[in-house]
Design a protein around this motif. Structure first.
Motif, PDB file in Angstrom:
ATOM      1  N   TYR A  92     -32.458  56.230  78.835  1.00 46.19           N
ATOM      2  CA  TYR A  92     -32.968  56.828  80.083  1.00 46.19           C
ATOM      3  C   TYR A  92     -34.496  56.822  80.088  1.00 46.19           C
ATOM      4  N   LEU A  93     -35.039  57.223  78.941  1.00 52.07           N
ATOM      5  CA  LEU A  93     -36.509  57.279  78.837  1.00 52.07           C
ATOM      6  C   LEU A  93     -37.119  55.881  78.858  1.00 52.07           C
ATOM      7  N   GLU A  94     -36.424  54.963  78.202  1.00 54.18           N
ATOM      8  CA  GLU A  94     -36.925  53.593  78.155  1.00 54.18           C
ATOM      9  C   GLU A  94     -36.960  53.001  79.571  1.00 54.18           C
ATOM     10  N   GLU A  95     -35.887  53.243  80.308  1.00 54.66           N
ATOM     11  CA  GLU A  95     -35.835  52.741  81.685  1.00 54.66           C
ATOM     12  C   GLU A  95     -36.934  53.383  82.534  1.00 54.66           C
ATOM     13  N   ALA A  96     -37.127  54.661  82.326  1.00 54.23           N
ATOM     14  CA  ALA A  96     -38.180  55.352  83.081  1.00 54.23           C
ATOM     15  C   ALA A  96     -39.541  54.735  82.763  1.00 54.23           C
ATOM     16  N   ALA A  97     -39.758  54.462  81.466  1.00 60.56           N
ATOM     17  CA  ALA A  97     -41.035  53.862  81.055  1.00 60.56           C
ATOM     18  C   ALA A  97     -41.207  52.488  81.689  1.00 60.56           C
ATOM     19  N   ASN A  98     -40.089  51.817  81.935  1.00 63.44           N
ATOM     20  CA  ASN A  98     -40.148  50.488  82.550  1.00 63.44           C
ATOM     21  C   ASN A  98     -40.175  50.536  84.073  1.00 63.44           C
ATOM     22  N   GLY A  99     -40.357  51.722  84.595  1.00 65.14           N
ATOM     23  CA  GLY A  99     -40.577  51.829  86.036  1.00 65.14           C
ATOM     24  C   GLY A  99     -39.345  52.168  86.850  1.00 65.14           C
ATOM     25  N   VAL A 100     -38.201  52.367  86.200  1.00 67.50           N
ATOM     26  CA  VAL A 100     -37.013  52.745  86.972  1.00 67.50           C
ATOM     27  C   VAL A 100     -37.157  54.219  87.370  1.00 67.50           C
ATOM     28  N   LYS A 101     -36.877  54.496  88.619  1.00 66.00           N
ATOM     29  CA  LYS A 101     -37.040  55.874  89.077  1.00 66.00           C
ATOM     30  C   LYS A 101     -35.913  56.756  88.534  1.00 66.00           C
ATOM     31  N   LYS A 102     -36.288  57.863  87.958  1.00 62.28           N
ATOM     32  CA  LYS A 102     -35.302  58.759  87.335  1.00 62.28           C
ATOM     33  C   LYS A 102     -35.542  60.195  87.766  1.00 62.28           C
ATOM     34  N   GLU A 103     -34.467  60.950  87.734  1.00 56.51           N
ATOM     35  CA  GLU A 103     -34.619  62.393  87.960  1.00 56.51           C
ATOM     36  C   GLU A 103     -35.377  63.005  86.786  1.00 56.51           C
ATOM     37  N   TYR A 104     -36.229  63.960  87.069  1.00 55.83           N
ATOM     38  CA  TYR A 104     -36.986  64.581  85.976  1.00 55.83           C
ATOM     39  C   TYR A 104     -36.124  65.499  85.117  1.00 55.83           C
ATOM     40  N   ILE A 105     -35.150  66.129  85.750  1.00 56.92           N
ATOM     41  CA  ILE A 105     -34.277  67.036  85.007  1.00 56.92           C
ATOM     42  C   ILE A 105     -32.893  66.417  84.975  1.00 56.92           C
ATOM     43  N   LYS A 106     -32.372  66.210  83.785  1.00 54.59           N
ATOM     44  CA  LYS A 106     -31.067  65.559  83.668  1.00 54.59           C
ATOM     45  C   LYS A 106     -30.139  66.429  82.840  1.00 54.59           C
ATOM     46  N   TRP A 107     -29.064  66.846  83.453  1.00 55.00           N
ATOM     47  CA  TRP A 107     -28.040  67.607  82.704  1.00 55.00           C
ATOM     48  C   TRP A 107     -27.148  66.612  81.997  1.00 55.00           C
ATOM     49  N   ILE A 108     -26.999  66.789  80.714  1.00 54.78           N
ATOM     50  CA  ILE A 108     -26.249  65.844  79.887  1.00 54.78           C
ATOM     51  C   ILE A 108     -24.814  66.315  79.731  1.00 54.78           C
ATOM     52  N   ASN A 109     -23.885  65.388  79.978  1.00 56.25           N
ATOM     53  CA  ASN A 109     -22.502  65.662  79.627  1.00 56.25           C
ATOM     54  C   ASN A 109     -21.805  66.676  80.514  1.00 56.25           C
ATOM     55  N   LEU A 110     -22.272  66.817  81.760  1.00 55.40           N
ATOM     56  CA  LEU A 110     -21.485  67.647  82.676  1.00 55.40           C
ATOM     57  C   LEU A 110     -20.158  66.924  82.850  1.00 55.40           C
ATOM     58  N   GLY A 111     -19.082  67.657  82.778  1.00 57.10           N
ATOM     59  CA  GLY A 111     -17.786  66.996  82.761  1.00 57.10           C
ATOM     60  C   GLY A 111     -17.215  66.693  84.136  1.00 57.10           C
ATOM     61  N   VAL A 112     -17.962  66.975  85.181  1.00 61.28           N
ATOM     62  CA  VAL A 112     -17.428  66.797  86.536  1.00 61.28           C
ATOM     63  C   VAL A 112     -18.463  66.133  87.433  1.00 61.28           C
ATOM     64  N   ASP A 113     -18.018  65.671  88.551  1.00 55.00           N
ATOM     65  CA  ASP A 113     -18.935  65.166  89.576  1.00 55.00           C
ATOM     66  C   ASP A 113     -19.616  66.349  90.232  1.00 55.00           C
ATOM     67  N   THR A 114     -20.874  66.189  90.582  1.00 56.46           N
ATOM     68  CA  THR A 114     -21.556  67.315  91.211  1.00 56.46           C
ATOM     69  C   THR A 114     -22.159  66.971  92.562  1.00 56.46           C
ATOM     70  N   ASP A 115     -22.231  65.689  92.880  1.00 54.08           N
ATOM     71  CA  ASP A 115     -22.876  65.251  94.129  1.00 54.08           C
ATOM     72  C   ASP A 115     -24.279  65.801  94.272  1.00 54.08           C
ATOM     73  N   GLY A 116     -24.827  66.284  93.169  1.00 50.13           N
ATOM     74  CA  GLY A 116     -26.121  66.948  93.323  1.00 50.13           C
ATOM     75  C   GLY A 116     -27.212  66.251  92.550  1.00 50.13           C
ATOM     76  N   GLU A 117     -28.377  66.825  92.615  1.00 53.65           N
ATOM     77  CA  GLU A 117     -29.504  66.278  91.884  1.00 53.65           C
ATOM     78  C   GLU A 117     -29.288  66.460  90.403  1.00 53.65           C
ATOM     79  N   GLY A 118     -29.934  65.613  89.654  1.00 50.40           N
ATOM     80  CA  GLY A 118     -29.949  65.794  88.207  1.00 50.40           C
ATOM     81  C   GLY A 118     -28.759  65.177  87.515  1.00 50.40           C
TER      82      GLY A 118
END
Lengths: 302, 103, 399, 181
Positions: C372-398
């Motif tokens: 994720y960080l590598e992609e961000a460093a390469n210019g891919v747009k990423k969310e600043y806050i990322k919740w890891i391993n949420l077990g469900v879909d959230t349709d939300g940010e992050g």
């Protein structure tokens, strides 16, 4: 088995003052209790006072009014801090000292009761004094667990529907005794000799001792500042408070009035009871009589 | 000295002048309480028997024993009047502050 | 007597460290997953291996209150807690630091109710970051043992006089058994002198402690307290170096940078998850990726300078934490970002919220973060806050 | 790294087994180990798991073991064929059972059976099988020398109990080697 303890009186008590220059209200009963307690306990005493009147009036830097070792505890932490002091001093090999906690009625019967219960349970070598002025006075006269029936406080206003506090005082003395505490006593600053005798006894006790001393508050009670001591005497004479001890597993009444003085006269002197009607007063007398019936039946009566 | 004495206090000028943490020598008095009084107790020495009831009952500890009688530390007496009522010999009288020319 | 080796849990290692520091008073109340610490200490006292007063208090509030009482007469005091217990003593935490009582406390990091959970995350101690205690997060049982000893040396330093909270991840560290080297009592005694303080109730020089101060003086006491906590940064490093010299183990002081020298992607960690991150970083390094791990050891004092130094060459920084400040971001991230901002060099940063309520953080999760960080460093747009391993879909940010 | 997962019920000593093995590897086997239980509020009788990781160098990864070199089942009622999916290639499931045929029918290559109850009853007089299962595990894996485990058992138990458990260990080790090889 009872050890003969040297009586302390006005003439042989130390001339040193250990609670001096404080900012307590004129005529404060609590500060008299603190002053006398510290004089009886002497110089080698660690004192813990929780957040409340006595700490608010005695510990405002740079005016520090305890001339022996003293510290403020958290409101709930009088007994636990005291336990820590006693344990720390013991571990360091410090000998010949007293650790005393002096808290008000709210600090004892409400927020501090858990820590007090724990300390008694451990039978820590501490003396705990509750000066009871029957409400949270430091914060401006709110009802505590030791506010008596009928008393007006800012949180138990006296109106047409409710006449002040609808609850009775928690029975701290017997709650403490139910732990099987080494020594517990009730006292009043109206009977200072009795109070000092009990303090002197507490000094000799092995384990925890608890003294519950009645200490009027002119500000909270709406009474003239010069009658504090008289009120504290009268409350005992009316039977609304009693002087007793618990030791060796037995309750003992120290003063058994043949006749009680007038409850109504006592109550009417105080702004906090001025609103009471006859029914209220009758109820207070009835409750007193029930209590005394129990005491006279079950306790050793002097 | 039986009572802590009033001392001269200067507010710290440097952070190092403050104690390390909220702890300082016991019994540090920097201001009097005399200003609280509207009434003051006067001891009529001729009536005083030295029974010391007033001494015991003073919430401030401002009454002291002196030549088998009592005296009063007016720097810290708040004038509550408990002593006057406690005195069975009527040796203490409460008078209006300033009436006897002091203060 | 030389060193001995033992196979013990993080909790037991902490107990051994405490024993070697010889506290006069131990007051504690049981709470999962801290309990084993106090059980072991109680056994040590029973066997006479440790001559301490052991107070069985009736709450965490009383535990710390009693420790303060002990400290106030000049005794060395220890307590331990976790989670709800730490929160229950919150009032006393501020009291102890304000009173300048150099108490050492072990905290088993555990999630906070609600929902109830006994499992590990770091929201308990991080939510009390402002209580004036120095906070250290350890990675393994050895560090846990060593830090109990170091913690007293730091706390009792005359210029610091501030309590220290030693944090161990609940279960993952407290209940995991591993090999530790136990230094001899003689060596520890030589390293950690008996507690001496002026800040105590003393019959020769009686004091009034824990007093009130009016607005005219209060702020000065707070400033003093702040300076002492900041000063601890130097003392922590000195103590660690001295410890290293004496016992052969040092931890880097405020931080421990792992393969960060030329790293372009740095993952900032706290506590025991660092171990797994090291393993993943090694694997990625073998693949030629310039990754590193920056373990923050002390959250207070905060290693601002160290973070700026270590991330100087990085393109992107990720902060992995078992914490969330609801409605915003992880608290460690907020702190790290504040440091990065002061570096004067724009470094991208991202926040991984993981392991809340004890959710496992696997090697794959950490690989995902590096990617994720590598992609961000390469210019891919990423969310600043990322919740890891949420077990469900959230349709939300992050997510 | 050798990764071992223990399945048992609360009170059967699965975590003690994982710890005895870890201590044996670390203190007497010249290796590094981590031993930890599944974390939770489980009480006596509840199915629990425990883990042992053994390696030649310090183990830094504390995450739970998913792919195992060995799965040791102390209580056969906890066996499910799905456990086979958790094995690394070449891994083994060791089951405490007297019914060898039943498991051989499921997978003769991946499953090893051992009657730990018989040995435990014989020596300890009680069906406490954790040390027997360690002996069997060492027998099939040789992950550390059996004498290292014996030392670890001496550390764990009082002397008389240790002595019996070491006999359980050694006999289990010998017996499975005889059966298995």
């Amino acid at each position: 088995m009872e050890k003969e303890i040297k009586r302390i009186n006005a003439h042989n008590i130390t001339d040193k003052e250990f609670f001096y220059g404080h900012k307590g209200c004129a005529g404060c009963g609590g500060s008299l209790a603190v002053r006398l307690a510290l004089k009886v306990l002497g110089e080698r005493t660690y004192t813990v006072i929780p957040a409340g009147c006595m700490s608010a009036v005695g510990f405002v830097y740079p005016q520090l009014c305890f001339s022996t070792n003293a510290m403020i505890s958290t409101f709930a932490g009088t007994a636990s801090m005291l336990s820590g002091i006693a344990a720390g001093a013991k571990a360091l090999g410090i000998k010949d000292f007293h650790a005393v906690g002096i808290a008000g009625d709210g600090g004892t019967a409400d927020i501090g009761i858990q820590a007090l219960s724990g300390a008694i349970d451990r039978n820590d070598q501490i003396i705990y004094i509750c000066y009871d002025n029957e409400a949270y006075m430091n914060t401006g006269i709110q009802k505590s667990g030791l506010t008596p029936f009928g008393a007006r406080t800012t949180t138990t206003p006296a109106g047409e529907n409710i006449h002040g506090s609808i609850t009775q005082k928690k029975n701290m003395f017997e709650i403490v005794a139910a732990h099987g505490i080494s020594y517990a006593a009730t006292a009043s600053i109206g009977y200072v000799q009795d109070f000092m005798n009990k303090l002197a006894k507490a000094k000799e006790v092995k384990g925890t001792s608890y003294i519950h001393v009645y200490a009027p508050c002119p500000t909270g009670w709406g009474t003239p500042e010069d009658i504090t001591v008289e009120l504290a005497k009268e409350v005992v004479d009316t039977g609304l408070w009693y002087l007793a001890e618990y030791e060796y597993g037995r309750f003992k009444l120290n003063k058994n009035p043949k006749e009680f003085s007038s409850v109504e006269n006592f109550l009417r002197k105080q702004g906090r009871f001025r609103h009471l009607d006859e029914k209220d007063i009758a109820y207070i007398i009835e409750s007193r009589d029930k209590k005394w019936e129990y005491i006279r039946e079950n306790w050793e009566v002097a | 000295m039986n009572k802590p004495q009033l001392m001269h206090y200067e507010k710290p000028k440097h952070i190092k002048d403050y104690p390390c943490g909220p702890a300082a020598p016991a019994g540090t008095l920097v201001v009097k309480n005399a200003g609280w009084r509207t009434r003051k107790p006067i001891v009529h020495k001729e009536k005083c028997t030295g029974c010391c009831l007033c001494y015991l009952y003073c919430p401030e500890g401002t009454i002291f024993k002196e030549n088998k009688k009592v005296g009063i530390d007016y720097d810290f007496c708040k004038g509550c009047g408990i002593c006057a009522r406690a005195c069975t010999h009527k040796a203490i009288e409460m008078i209006k502050e300033g009436e006897n020319g002091e203060y | 007597m030389g060193n001995t080796k033992m196979f013990v849990s993080g909790n037991e290692a902490a107990a051994i460290g405490v024993k070697l520091a010889r506290p006069h008073v131990i007051s504690a109340y049981p709470i999962t997953p801290q309990t084993v610490v106090v059980e072991r200490i109680a056994e040590m006292v029973e066997k006479g291996e440790l001559t301490s007063e052991f107070l069985h208090v009736e709450s965490e509030h009383s535990a710390l209150s009693a420790a303060m009482g002990a400290s106030a007469v000049g005794a060395r005091a220890f307590t331990a807690t976790s989670s709800q217990g730490l929160l229950y003593m919150a009032e006393c935490l501020h009291y102890a630091s304000g009173g300048r009582f150099p108490i050492v406390m072990m905290n088993a990091n555990r999630s906070l109710a609600l929902p109830w959970s006994i499992y590990g995350d770091q929201r308990d101690s991080l939510s009390l970051l402002d209580c004036g205690w120095l906070q250290v997060y350890v990675e393994d049982a050895q560090e846990s043992l060593d830090m109990m000893i170091q913690a007293y040396a730091i706390a009792e330093n005359k210029e610091v006089l501030t309590p220290v909270m030693v944090n161990l991840d609940g279960f993952v560290l407290t209940h995991t058994y591993e090999l530790v080297e136990v230094p001899s009592q003689e060596a520890v005694d030589a390293f950690l002198p008996p507690f001496e303080t002026e800040n105590k109730l003393d019959f020769e020089n009686p004091k009034n402690m824990c007093f009130s101060s009016s607005p005219g003086d209060n702020m000065e006491f707070k400033y003093q307290q702040h300076r002492a906590a900041a000063k601890a940064a130097e003392v922590i490093k000195e103590v660690d170096e001295m410890y290293h010299k004496k016992f052969g183990r040092g931890y880097g002081g405020l931080v421990d940078g792992y393969r960060c020298e030329d790293a372009e992607i740095i993952l900032v960690t706290l506590g025991s998850i660092t171990g797994t991150c090291r393993v993943v970083a090694d694997e990625l390094r073998r693949e030629g990726k310039k990754v590193g791990v920056l373990k923050i050891r002390f959250m207070r004092p905060f290693p601002e300078k160290e973070i700026i130094d270590i991330t100087r060459g990085a393109k992107v920084v990720g902060v992995l934490e078992k914490d969330i400040s609801f409605g915003y971001e992880g608290t460690v991230y907020t702190n790290v970002n504040s440091a990065l901002l002061k570096s004067g060099k724009p470094i991208q940063s991202y926040n991984f919220i993981a392991g809340l309520g004890g959710r496992d953080i696997s090697k794959n999760d950490i690989k995902f973060m590096y990617t994720y960080l590598e992609e961000a460093a390469n210019g891919v747009k990423k969310e600043y806050i990322k919740w890891i391993n949420l077990g469900v879909d959230t349709d939300g940010e992050g997510n | 790294m050798i990764e071992i997962r223990w399945h048992g019920r609360g009170g059967q000593g699965s975590f003690t087994a994982s710890r005895i093995l870890g201590a044996a590897a670390s203190l007497y086997g010249n290796k590094y180990a981590l031993a930890f239980p599944s974390f939770g509020p489980e009480r006596r009788g509840a199915p629990i798991t425990a883990f042992t990781k053994i390696d030649d160098q310090k183990i830094r990864d504390r995450s739970e073991i998913i792919h195992c070199d060995y799965i040791v089942v102390l209580d056969e009622t906890l066996f499910a064929p799905s456990l086979l999916q958790d094995l690394k290639p070449g891994g083994k499931i060791l089951i405490n059972t007297a019914r060898e045929e039943k498991y051989k029918a499921i997978s003769p290559d991946w499953i090893v059976t051992f009657d730990a109850v018989a040995i435990a009853q014989e020596i300890l007089g009680r069906p406490v099988t954790n040390t027997a299962m360690i002996g069997a595990l060492i027998g099939i894996s040789e992950v550390i020398p059996v004498h290292a485990v014996a030392e670890s058992i001496k550390n764990e138990f009082s002397s008389s109990l240790a002595e019996k458990n070491i006999r359980v260990l050694n006999q289990s080790y010998e017996r499975i080697k005889g059966e298995w090889l």
